[in-house]
Design an enzyme around this catalytic site. Structure first.
Site, PDB file in Angstrom:
ATOM      1  N   GLY A  54      44.957 -19.146  23.808  1.00  0.00           N
ATOM      2  CA  GLY A  54      45.475 -18.170  24.954  1.00  0.00           C
ATOM      3  C   GLY A  54      46.370 -17.274  24.313  1.00  0.00           C
ATOM      4  O   GLY A  54      46.937 -17.276  23.244  1.00  0.00           O
ATOM      5  N   CYS A  81      44.015 -23.591  18.726  1.00  0.00           N
ATOM      6  CA  CYS A  81      45.132 -22.597  18.764  1.00  0.00           C
ATOM      7  C   CYS A  81      46.093 -23.065  19.682  1.00  0.00           C
ATOM      8  O   CYS A  81      47.077 -23.913  19.399  1.00  0.00           O
ATOM      9  CB  CYS A  81      44.442 -21.355  18.785  1.00  0.00           C
ATOM     10  SG  CYS A  81      45.667 -19.955  18.062  1.00  0.00           S
ATOM     11  N   TYR A  82      46.443 -22.318  20.707  1.00  0.00           N
ATOM     12  CA  TYR A  82      47.288 -22.468  21.581  1.00  0.00           C
ATOM     13  C   TYR A  82      47.385 -23.848  22.209  1.00  0.00           C
ATOM     14  O   TYR A  82      48.416 -24.529  22.491  1.00  0.00           O
ATOM     15  CB  TYR A  82      47.328 -21.389  22.859  1.00  0.00           C
ATOM     16  CG  TYR A  82      48.500 -21.683  24.257  1.00  0.00           C
ATOM     17  CD1 TYR A  82      49.529 -21.075  23.934  1.00  0.00           C
ATOM     18  CD2 TYR A  82      48.106 -22.550  25.089  1.00  0.00           C
ATOM     19  CE1 TYR A  82      50.508 -21.296  25.006  1.00  0.00           C
ATOM     20  CE2 TYR A  82      49.043 -22.595  26.222  1.00  0.00           C
ATOM     21  CZ  TYR A  82      50.245 -21.992  26.061  1.00  0.00           C
ATOM     22  OH  TYR A  82      50.989 -22.334  27.109  1.00  0.00           O
ATOM     23  N   HIS A 168      40.101 -20.831  15.007  1.00  0.00           N
ATOM     24  CA  HIS A 168      39.013 -20.782  16.244  1.00  0.00           C
ATOM     25  C   HIS A 168      37.567 -21.288  15.665  1.00  0.00           C
ATOM     26  O   HIS A 168      36.875 -20.300  15.077  1.00  0.00           O
ATOM     27  CB  HIS A 168      39.028 -19.471  16.911  1.00  0.00           C
ATOM     28  CG  HIS A 168      39.912 -18.790  17.706  1.00  0.00           C
ATOM     29  ND1 HIS A 168      40.240 -19.160  18.867  1.00  0.00           N
ATOM     30  CD2 HIS A 168      41.309 -18.512  17.194  1.00  0.00           C
ATOM     31  CE1 HIS A 168      41.186 -18.910  19.395  1.00  0.00           C
ATOM     32  NE2 HIS A 168      42.055 -18.294  18.335  1.00  0.00           N
ATOM     33  N   GLU A 170      34.891 -21.831  17.275  1.00  0.00           N
ATOM     34  CA  GLU A 170      33.899 -21.345  18.184  1.00  0.00           C
ATOM     35  C   GLU A 170      33.350 -19.902  17.955  1.00  0.00           C
ATOM     36  O   GLU A 170      32.142 -19.472  18.358  1.00  0.00           O
ATOM     37  CB  GLU A 170      34.389 -21.341  20.020  1.00  0.00           C
ATOM     38  CG  GLU A 170      35.658 -20.087  20.283  1.00  0.00           C
ATOM     39  CD  GLU A 170      36.932 -20.458  19.770  1.00  0.00           C
ATOM     40  OE1 GLU A 170      37.801 -20.084  20.412  1.00  0.00           O
ATOM     41  OE2 GLU A 170      37.008 -21.644  19.246  1.00  0.00           O
ATOM     42  N   SER A 222      16.356  -7.091  42.862  1.00  0.00           N
ATOM     43  CA  SER A 222      16.599  -5.786  42.223  1.00  0.00           C
ATOM     44  C   SER A 222      15.772  -5.548  40.984  1.00  0.00           C
ATOM     45  O   SER A 222      15.662  -4.213  40.837  1.00  0.00           O
ATOM     46  CB  SER A 222      17.949  -5.764  41.674  1.00  0.00           C
ATOM     47  OG  SER A 222      18.192  -6.727  40.777  1.00  0.00           O
ATOM     48  N   ASP A 226      18.670 -11.465  36.227  1.00  0.00           N
ATOM     49  CA  ASP A 226      19.214 -12.380  37.182  1.00  0.00           C
ATOM     50  C   ASP A 226      18.570 -12.796  38.513  1.00  0.00           C
ATOM     51  O   ASP A 226      18.404 -13.692  38.911  1.00  0.00           O
ATOM     52  CB  ASP A 226      20.701 -12.238  37.392  1.00  0.00           C
ATOM     53  CG  ASP A 226      21.471 -12.178  36.284  1.00  0.00           C
ATOM     54  OD1 ASP A 226      21.065 -12.393  35.157  1.00  0.00           O
ATOM     55  OD2 ASP A 226      22.587 -11.219  36.411  1.00  0.00           O
ATOM     56  N   LYS A 368      24.459 -16.135  30.921  1.00  0.00           N
ATOM     57  CA  LYS A 368      23.094 -15.404  30.782  1.00  0.00           C
ATOM     58  C   LYS A 368      21.848 -15.683  29.635  1.00  0.00           C
ATOM     59  O   LYS A 368      20.797 -15.511  30.106  1.00  0.00           O
ATOM     60  CB  LYS A 368      23.806 -13.648  30.249  1.00  0.00           C
ATOM     61  CG  LYS A 368      22.685 -12.744  30.331  1.00  0.00           C
ATOM     62  CD  LYS A 368      22.683 -12.294  31.664  1.00  0.00           C
ATOM     63  CE  LYS A 368      21.792 -11.058  32.013  1.00  0.00           C
ATOM     64  NZ  LYS A 368      21.831 -10.406  33.157  1.00  0.00           N
TER      65      LYS A 368
END
Length: 512
Positions: A54, A81-82, A168, A170, A222, A226, A368
């Site tokens: 954060g 981290c945070y 990090h 990730e 559309s 999605d 996604k």
């Protein structure tokens, strides 16, 4: 019961990345607010909890704080981290500003054996992003790895199964980060890797059938990824109870309307009503240059057209939307959430008050990339599943300045050439987005023996992982030349093509 990892969100720009990485391990992950009560967290029965990074300092007045009882819950915890600094301070250690901020690439030296680093070498490349660091360990903890600027770059209390990383794991810049997360999720937490898209489809179909019963469901189709995947998934779940409505706003890509009718009407045999509303949208947009006004007008007219269409197809109790998990996260993040930027999304809470539908959101658990896998699993054509993102307001925000039918035709033809050539050169699937923009700028040119005074077209091609940041793509000069040559030769009204070499930030991907 499916295993689950909860991620407490303290406002890191990487929180969603953590969630996606856990899911890549075939374990379901869910992001929750940082201040969710420990009793609620326990009731969700997670296999483990990850505290995100954060932007705040643990000593800041309004620093986000979790329910302290979570550290006595017996659930394995990983602080990033945070998140690590937070429990380091709360459990009796000390955190202070670093002598110099650690940001960017670094090296981790594994000093002691730990299940967090099983199978990893003694030196690991990592990515740092922090101004504070742990200066004194809490009781029961010991250091398991160091970095050049920190003797406590990774810590653990193996008895309580609480682990902390100052870096990090990730992000892609920590190449062995997935292995560290795997050691925590699959090793320490003993989570069952049973989260698959095939299983998701089966459980979602059952859930939709329970929710809607015998009632009809409307879906605004559309042609985008999605809504297309939502339509295919709902059709598998409830068949002819699904009624799709496709509003052609006249702002679509070349051949879009025919493609939607062919894929969903003729091939998938969905109930599909097509509304030709292009002239109405163009009339409403006449003389409008401001992009925000364009968006609002398009949104208003779409709702009006959709409401008219619902009367044509008859009574329905439910409205389906292609809402994704990031939309949910960002739309419910309110109040004192620490995230530095929160956006609203048109798919969440965007219904007019007089539309009395209950919502069906079959994709609300997915990111996604997972949506695309579901689409492939359901048998949707690759060109539908892997198509580049297209803005809701369509070509209206790629034609700068006031719109008219002539400009839209010019841009539509240019854009079709861009897509055609990118596919032919095998570049389409390598990039995030590629498209043409029409500028309200005319310049002098020569075509044949005649002087021209025509529009300028911009070619925009970017690479990105999630659309939040992007870089322009270094296309081969031969490909750029071929695209430019075809546009200026085949599209009447354009005599100049330029290439956008701006990254995001400071620019955006779209021009409006």
């Amino acid at each position: 019961m499916t295993s689950k990892i909860l991620i407490l969100d303290f406002g890191s720009q990487y929180t969603q990345v953590i969630a996606r990485r856990v899911r890549q391990l075939n374990v379901y992950s869910e992001i929750v607010r940082y201040d969710t009560p420990a009793s609620v967290l326990k009731s969700l029965r997670p296999s483990g909890i990850i505290l995100s990074g954060g932007p705040a300092s643990v000593y800041a007045k309004k620093a986000p704080q979790p329910d302290k009882r979570v550290f006595d819950s017996g659930i394995p915890i990983l602080g990033v981290c945070y998140g690590m600094q937070l429990f380091g301070k709360w459990l009796g250690g000390e955190v202070a500003p670093s002598a110099r901020r650690e940001y960017g690439r670094g090296q981790l030296k594994v000093e002691k054996s730990s299940p967090l680093f099983t199978g990893l070498p003694e030196v690991i490349d990592i990515w740092n992003s922090h101004g504070d660091s742990l200066k004194k360990l809490p009781k029961g903890f010991h250091a398991i790895a160091t970095s050049d600027n920190s003797p406590y770059a990774a810590i653990e209390d193996s008895e309580r199964k609480i682990y902390g990383l100052q870096f990090h794991p990730e992000v892609a810049h920590t190449p062995r980060g997935m292995e560290i997360l795997s050691n925590f999720v699959l090793g320490i937490c003993q989570a069952d890797p049973a989260w698959t898209m095939k299983g998701f489809i089966e459980s979602t179909c059952e859930e939709v059938r329970r929710q809607v019963g015998k009632e009809r469901v409307l879906l605004g189709l559309s042609g985008g990824v999605d809504s297309a995947v939502a339509a295919a998934l709902l059709h598998q779940a409830i068949g002819d109870q699904l009624q799709c409505i496709f509003v052609d706003n006249g702002l679509l890509r070349k051949g879009e309307r025919e493609k939607v009718q062919d894929v969903f009407g003729r091939n998938l045999k969905l109930n599909l009503l097509t509304i030709n509303a292009g002239p109405r949208f163009l009339k409403a947009l006449k003389g409008v240059s401001d992009p925000e006004r364009k968006r609002k007008i398009i949104g208003r007219v779409f709702i009006e057209e959709f409401q008219r269409a619902t009367k044509k197809v008859g009574k329905a109790k439910f409205l389906a939307q292609g809402t994704l998990y990031p939309d949910i996260i960002e739309s419910v993040a309110i109040g004192d959430n620490p995230a530095s930027m929160i956006k609203s999304h048109h798919n969440v809470g965007g219904l007019p008050k007089n539309m009395k539908f209950q919502l069906v959101e079959p994709l609300r658990q997915l990111f996604k990339d997972e949506v695309r896998v579901v689409g492939e699993t359901l048998g949707l054509p690759r060109e539908v599943v892997w198509r580049h993102p297209f803005p809701g307001p369509g070509l209206a925000v790629r034609t700068l300045g006031p719109l008219d039918a002539t400009k839209l035709t010019i841009l539509r033809e240019a854009d079709a050439i861009v897509i055609e050539e990118m596919k032919a050169a095998k570049w389409y699937d390598k990039v995030w987005q590629s498209f043409a923009v029409l500028l309200p700028v005319r310049s002098v040119g020569v075509q044949g023996d005649e002087r021209t005074y025509d529009f300028t077209c911009v070619l925009r091609v970017v690479e990105s992982h999630d659309g939040m940041t992007a870089d322009w793509v270094r296309l081969p000069h031969e490909l750029l030349g071929r695209i430019a040559s075809r546009i200026t030769n085949e599209v009447k009204g354009i005599n100049r093509v330029v290439y956008d070499v701006s990254s995001k930030p400071p620019a955006t991907i779209e021009w409006e």
